[in-house]
Design a protein around this motif. Sequence first.
Motif, mmCIF file in Angstrom:
data_model
loop_
_atom_site.group_PDB
_atom_site.id
_atom_site.type_symbol
_atom_site.label_atom_id
_atom_site.label_comp_id
_atom_site.label_asym_id
_atom_site.label_seq_id
_atom_site.Cartn_x
_atom_site.Cartn_y
_atom_site.Cartn_z
ATOM 1 N N ASP A 94 -6.938 0.542 -1.978
ATOM 2 C CA ASP A 94 -7.094 1.590 -0.960
ATOM 3 C C ASP A 94 -8.316 1.364 -0.074
ATOM 4 O OD1 ASP A 94 -8.897 2.101 -2.929
ATOM 5 O OD2 ASP A 94 -8.608 4.264 -2.956
ATOM 6 N N THR A 95 -9.181 0.421 -0.424
ATOM 7 C CA THR A 95 -10.342 0.179 0.442
ATOM 8 C C THR A 95 -10.035 -0.835 1.539
ATOM 9 O OG1 THR A 95 -11.276 -1.615 -0.875
ATOM 10 C CG2 THR A 95 -11.934 0.613 -1.458
ATOM 11 N N LEU A 119 0.825 -1.210 0.000
ATOM 12 C CA LEU A 119 0.000 0.000 0.000
ATOM 13 C C LEU A 119 0.853 1.251 0.000
ATOM 14 C CD1 LEU A 119 -2.911 -0.750 2.487
ATOM 15 C CD2 LEU A 119 -2.999 -0.559 0.015
ATOM 16 N N SER A 120 2.039 1.153 0.633
ATOM 17 C CA SER A 120 2.857 2.362 0.681
ATOM 18 C C SER A 120 3.801 2.432 -0.516
ATOM 19 C CB SER A 120 3.623 2.427 2.000
ATOM 20 O OG SER A 120 4.358 1.246 2.165
ATOM 21 N N GLY A 121 3.603 1.529 -1.482
ATOM 22 C CA GLY A 121 4.314 1.684 -2.743
ATOM 23 C C GLY A 121 5.500 0.752 -2.943
ATOM 24 N N PRO A 153 1.881 4.540 -4.012
ATOM 25 C CA PRO A 153 1.360 4.454 -2.647
ATOM 26 C C PRO A 153 -0.076 4.982 -2.620
ATOM 27 C CG PRO A 153 3.248 5.954 -2.787
ATOM 28 C CD PRO A 153 2.976 5.484 -4.166
ATOM 29 N N VAL A 154 -0.944 4.345 -1.843
ATOM 30 C CA VAL A 154 -2.312 4.852 -1.794
ATOM 31 C C VAL A 154 -2.498 5.675 -0.530
ATOM 32 C CG1 VAL A 154 -3.324 3.043 -3.188
ATOM 33 C CG2 VAL A 154 -3.115 2.716 -0.744
ATOM 34 N N ARG A 162 -12.335 10.095 1.971
ATOM 35 C CA ARG A 162 -11.923 10.962 0.876
ATOM 36 C C ARG A 162 -12.943 11.013 -0.253
ATOM 37 N NH1 ARG A 162 -8.077 9.442 -2.203
ATOM 38 N NH2 ARG A 162 -7.776 7.477 -1.143
ATOM 39 N N ARG A 163 -13.736 9.950 -0.377
ATOM 40 C CA ARG A 163 -14.724 9.939 -1.453
ATOM 41 C C ARG A 163 -16.091 10.394 -0.967
ATOM 42 N NH1 ARG A 163 -11.734 5.677 -3.785
ATOM 43 N NH2 ARG A 163 -10.024 6.825 -4.732
ATOM 44 N N SER A 189 -19.242 0.133 1.754
ATOM 45 C CA SER A 189 -18.420 0.562 0.624
ATOM 46 C C SER A 189 -17.117 -0.216 0.543
ATOM 47 C CB SER A 189 -18.069 2.046 0.751
ATOM 48 O OG SER A 189 -19.239 2.808 0.636
ATOM 49 N N ARG A 190 -16.861 -1.035 1.571
ATOM 50 C CA ARG A 190 -15.613 -1.798 1.590
ATOM 51 C C ARG A 190 -15.943 -3.271 1.653
ATOM 52 N NH1 ARG A 190 -11.929 1.095 6.114
ATOM 53 N NH2 ARG A 190 -10.845 2.348 4.603
ATOM 54 N N PRO A 191 -15.099 -4.077 0.998
ATOM 55 C CA PRO A 191 -15.335 -5.515 1.050
ATOM 56 C C PRO A 191 -15.224 -6.047 2.470
ATOM 57 C CG PRO A 191 -13.768 -4.954 -0.668
ATOM 58 C CD PRO A 191 -13.973 -3.724 0.135
ATOM 59 N N ALA A 205 -9.582 6.043 2.417
ATOM 60 C CA ALA A 205 -10.211 5.985 1.105
ATOM 61 C C ALA A 205 -11.693 6.349 1.170
ATOM 62 C CB ALA A 205 -10.055 4.584 0.526
ATOM 63 N N ARG A 264 -19.109 4.056 -6.360
ATOM 64 C CA ARG A 264 -18.613 3.291 -7.515
ATOM 65 C C ARG A 264 -17.095 3.221 -7.503
ATOM 66 N NH1 ARG A 264 -21.462 2.564 -12.348
ATOM 67 N NH2 ARG A 264 -19.537 2.877 -13.493
ATOM 68 N N ARG A 265 -16.460 4.244 -6.960
ATOM 69 C CA ARG A 265 -14.998 4.255 -6.948
ATOM 70 C C ARG A 265 -14.443 3.532 -5.731
ATOM 71 N NH1 ARG A 265 -13.218 10.111 -7.895
ATOM 72 N NH2 ARG A 265 -11.208 9.067 -7.952
ATOM 73 N N LEU A 266 -15.310 3.193 -4.795
ATOM 74 C CA LEU A 266 -14.888 2.320 -3.699
ATOM 75 C C LEU A 266 -15.187 0.895 -4.131
ATOM 76 C CD1 LEU A 266 -16.199 4.661 -0.939
ATOM 77 C CD2 LEU A 266 -13.824 4.045 -1.331
ATOM 78 N N ALA A 267 -15.440 -0.005 -3.195
ATOM 79 C CA ALA A 267 -15.635 -1.385 -3.613
ATOM 80 C C ALA A 267 -16.770 -2.057 -2.843
ATOM 81 C CB ALA A 267 -14.331 -2.170 -3.438
ATOM 82 N N ALA A 282 -14.157 -11.305 0.542
ATOM 83 C CA ALA A 282 -15.345 -10.580 0.088
ATOM 84 C C ALA A 282 -15.202 -10.166 -1.373
ATOM 85 C CB ALA A 282 -15.596 -9.363 0.965
ATOM 86 N N LYS A 293 -8.468 -1.738 -6.126
ATOM 87 C CA LYS A 293 -9.254 -1.303 -4.970
ATOM 88 C C LYS A 293 -8.457 -1.417 -3.682
ATOM 89 C CE LYS A 293 -13.140 -0.816 -7.363
ATOM 90 N NZ LYS A 293 -13.862 0.453 -7.492
#
Lengths: 169, 212
Positions: free
Chosen positions: A54-55, A5-7, B16-17, B24-25, B81-83, B21, B149-152, A68, A52
Amino acid sequence: MIKGLSGDGRAHAALLSEAASYLRGYFARRIGADAADLEDLVQETLLAIHLKRDTYDQSQLFTPWLYAIARYKLMDSFRRAGSRKTVPLDEADELFTTENPEEGAVRRDVGALLARLPARQRRLMEDVKITGLSMEEAAQKSGMSVTAVKVSVHRGMKRLQQEVSDEDL
Amino acid sequence: MKTSELIASLSAAVEPVPPMAVARRIVPALAAGGVVAFALLLVWLGLRPLDIAVHTRAFWMKGGYTLTLALGALMLVAALSRPGRSSRWAWVFIGAALVFVFSMAGMQLARTPASERMTMWLGETWNLCPFRIAAFSAPFLVGLIIAMRRLAPTRLAEAGAAAGLLAGALGATTYELFCQESAAAFVATWYTLGIVACAGVGAIVGARLLRW
């Protein structure tokens, strides 16, 4: 996962390959190990994990998140099954490495759960459930009676099940 | 393509993310929805005299109800919004909001003579209220669907229903800045009806539009 996640590209690749073998097992159990679109599904799910990522909430267990997404992609493929033609695989040979629940991300989750138990009970659980000692061996090692070990391990399992369902799956 | 090639190409340049998340949306979506809904209110109906309203108990009762509902719905939206997530706390807030408004309604009706109860329940705008709430919730719902939609979300109808519930509760909160109805029974029925309708629309729309 967290490094990815941190790249960190290498950590990300390691995570994805590990996830791939896990997913292969997961999908194979549901649509059959030689289903034509098994590897498509694996790849699609890997892509979803990547896009995805970031989720994923770092304070939570990793496997429920992965699971999931896998379930969602499976449902999604069922939904489209009527309208989509399946494309045969080009590379079918190296697919069938089976899922190995002892690997990194899953083991990290197990470790995180075990860490919530008291130290002595945790050691017993590790001896009996992970190392694979018999109840007698574990009893000898810890200096407890066999009955006490059995009770403790049983309670530990129950507690872990409780903890997992409390994770809001 | 081989899976190993896919993995190699995905990990070639991993950005990096940023964390948070969901926030932010969702937050910008709600802010944008709020601006549009509020502008719609000003253009279409106007505000009620708020300096008087803030001294009435009904104004705070209505706000308390819809905002508590919105808070619960927001937690549901964030979880769905998250799995692999769900939220039990969300249901505590949603349940508390409903218990609150229905017990207020019951107490008020019990104190009111039988002959006046019907007037109290229907108010002057019962046949407009649910539709207006739906109208004010639309900007929120559009924003939420785009954000989600941009989440999951993995359970689409449920996620859509949660978005509809949140949009409905916020639409109702917007409408409260105009609506002068003061009876709890009115709010418990017609506000709730409008909000539930939004949740229903959200479920139907979500099942189609939230796919990713």
